[in-house]
Design a protein around this motif. Sequence first.
Motif, mmCIF file in Angstrom:
data_model
loop_
_atom_site.group_PDB
_atom_site.id
_atom_site.type_symbol
_atom_site.label_atom_id
_atom_site.label_comp_id
_atom_site.label_asym_id
_atom_site.label_seq_id
_atom_site.Cartn_x
_atom_site.Cartn_y
_atom_site.Cartn_z
ATOM 1 N N LEU A 1 13.784 14.255 21.572
ATOM 2 C CA LEU A 1 14.931 13.721 20.838
ATOM 3 C C LEU A 1 15.086 12.207 20.977
ATOM 4 C CD1 LEU A 1 17.463 16.593 21.513
ATOM 5 C CD2 LEU A 1 16.106 16.172 19.464
ATOM 6 N N ARG A 2 14.042 11.542 21.410
ATOM 7 C CA ARG A 2 14.099 10.075 21.476
ATOM 8 C C ARG A 2 14.288 9.541 20.055
ATOM 9 N NH1 ARG A 2 9.181 10.774 23.705
ATOM 10 N NH2 ARG A 2 8.308 9.351 22.168
ATOM 11 N N PRO A 3 15.296 8.706 19.843
ATOM 12 C CA PRO A 3 15.587 8.210 18.488
ATOM 13 C C PRO A 3 14.386 7.535 17.816
ATOM 14 C CG PRO A 3 17.358 7.635 19.983
ATOM 15 C CD PRO A 3 16.265 8.215 20.826
ATOM 16 N N GLU A 4 13.602 6.773 18.574
ATOM 17 C CA GLU A 4 12.474 6.063 17.952
ATOM 18 C C GLU A 4 11.419 7.021 17.404
ATOM 19 O OE1 GLU A 4 11.553 6.243 22.411
ATOM 20 O OE2 GLU A 4 13.336 5.872 21.200
ATOM 21 N N PHE B 1 21.850 29.700 36.121
ATOM 22 C CA PHE B 1 20.714 28.919 35.635
ATOM 23 C C PHE B 1 20.567 29.069 34.131
ATOM 24 C CE2 PHE B 1 19.198 29.278 40.075
ATOM 25 C CZ PHE B 1 18.911 27.943 40.307
ATOM 26 N N ARG B 2 20.753 30.294 33.632
ATOM 27 C CA ARG B 2 20.652 30.537 32.190
ATOM 28 C C ARG B 2 21.689 29.702 31.457
ATOM 29 N NH1 ARG B 2 21.959 35.616 31.975
ATOM 30 N NH2 ARG B 2 24.045 35.228 31.280
ATOM 31 N N ALA B 3 22.917 29.709 31.959
ATOM 32 C CA ALA B 3 23.982 28.932 31.337
ATOM 33 C C ALA B 3 23.658 27.436 31.378
ATOM 34 C CB ALA B 3 25.310 29.216 32.028
ATOM 35 N N GLN B 4 23.106 26.988 32.493
ATOM 36 C CA GLN B 4 22.714 25.587 32.650
ATOM 37 C C GLN B 4 21.632 25.212 31.634
ATOM 38 O OE1 GLN B 4 20.562 24.762 36.315
ATOM 39 N NE2 GLN B 4 21.883 22.995 36.676
ATOM 40 N N LEU B 5 20.671 26.074 31.443
ATOM 41 C CA LEU B 5 19.589 25.829 30.493
ATOM 42 C C LEU B 5 20.145 25.738 29.069
ATOM 43 C CD1 LEU B 5 16.584 25.624 29.749
ATOM 44 C CD2 LEU B 5 16.512 28.114 29.779
ATOM 45 N N ILE B 6 21.015 26.673 28.707
ATOM 46 C CA ILE B 6 21.601 26.674 27.366
ATOM 47 C C ILE B 6 22.446 25.421 27.155
ATOM 48 C CG2 ILE B 6 23.287 27.841 25.881
ATOM 49 C CD1 ILE B 6 22.216 30.503 27.162
ATOM 50 N N GLU B 7 23.246 25.082 28.162
ATOM 51 C CA GLU B 7 24.097 23.894 28.058
ATOM 52 C C GLU B 7 23.249 22.627 27.936
ATOM 53 O OE1 GLU B 7 27.176 21.365 30.851
ATOM 54 O OE2 GLU B 7 27.026 23.540 31.146
ATOM 55 N N ARG B 8 22.208 22.520 28.740
ATOM 56 C CA ARG B 8 21.353 21.334 28.716
ATOM 57 C C ARG B 8 20.669 21.186 27.349
ATOM 58 N NH1 ARG B 8 19.921 17.346 27.821
ATOM 59 N NH2 ARG B 8 18.212 16.152 28.652
ATOM 60 N N THR B 9 20.192 22.294 26.818
ATOM 61 C CA THR B 9 19.537 22.255 25.514
ATOM 62 C C THR B 9 20.533 21.858 24.430
ATOM 63 O OG1 THR B 9 17.999 23.946 26.248
ATOM 64 C CG2 THR B 9 18.159 23.585 23.876
ATOM 65 N N ALA B 10 21.731 22.438 24.474
ATOM 66 C CA ALA B 10 22.759 22.125 23.479
ATOM 67 C C ALA B 10 23.184 20.655 23.565
ATOM 68 C CB ALA B 10 23.967 23.028 23.664
ATOM 69 N N LEU B 11 23.347 20.129 24.774
ATOM 70 C CA LEU B 11 23.723 18.724 24.931
ATOM 71 C C LEU B 11 22.641 17.812 24.380
ATOM 72 C CD1 LEU B 11 25.302 18.656 28.512
ATOM 73 C CD2 LEU B 11 26.475 18.352 26.319
ATOM 74 N N GLY B 12 21.389 18.161 24.633
ATOM 75 C CA GLY B 12 20.281 17.351 24.103
ATOM 76 C C GLY B 12 20.260 17.337 22.596
ATOM 77 N N LEU B 13 20.558 18.479 21.995
ATOM 78 C CA LEU B 13 20.533 18.577 20.543
ATOM 79 C C LEU B 13 21.702 17.841 19.904
ATOM 80 C CD1 LEU B 13 19.404 22.279 20.097
ATOM 81 C CD2 LEU B 13 18.038 20.212 19.750
ATOM 82 N N GLU C 1 14.122 12.214 7.611
ATOM 83 C CA GLU C 1 15.297 12.958 7.151
ATOM 84 C C GLU C 1 15.689 14.026 8.180
ATOM 85 O OE1 GLU C 1 17.154 12.537 4.356
ATOM 86 O OE2 GLU C 1 15.957 10.753 3.915
ATOM 87 N N PHE C 2 16.981 14.289 8.285
ATOM 88 C CA PHE C 2 17.507 15.244 9.266
ATOM 89 C C PHE C 2 16.861 16.619 9.108
ATOM 90 C CE2 PHE C 2 20.682 18.464 10.482
ATOM 91 C CZ PHE C 2 20.772 18.161 11.833
#
Length: 149
Positions: A87-90, A135-147, A96-97
């Motif tokens: 997800l690096r902007p560059e 851990f599962r919740a952490q993984l889901i949260e981390r992925t969602a925050l990244g997105l 296009e999205f």
Amino acid sequence: MQAGTELQWVKRPVQQRSQQTLERILQAAEERIAEVGFEGATIADIVKRADSSVGAFYTRFKDKDALLRCLLDRFVEEVSVTVDSSLRPELWQGVEFEEVCRHLIHFMMRMMRQRALLIKAIADATMQDAELGGFRAQLIERTALGLRA
């Protein structure tokens, strides 16, 4: 338990050779799980593939479930690094999205197919173990925050 005591699933190797043995065991375990699933992967199969020993396995892990927890930690770390890198902007400048989404979905599907049995083993374990569920919740949260970034 004494204050300041840190709980760990795996004994961290001090020497480089020990770290290499740990990495070989983790890689062999992931490969074997990908072939036959978690239940079908035996410790004997894993250490043979890792060119290691059962003693070396039990020096690092209490049991096969502890190995799975270590694989989960490693998987979460890999997902986190992958999300950050992908997800690096560059990387997506001028794209296009919809195209970004298409590439990311294809990548995620390819990764999920390649590691399906490991992901299944992790999902099964996190559904049965409340501590691993965190851990599962952490993984889901981390992925969602990244997105969302």
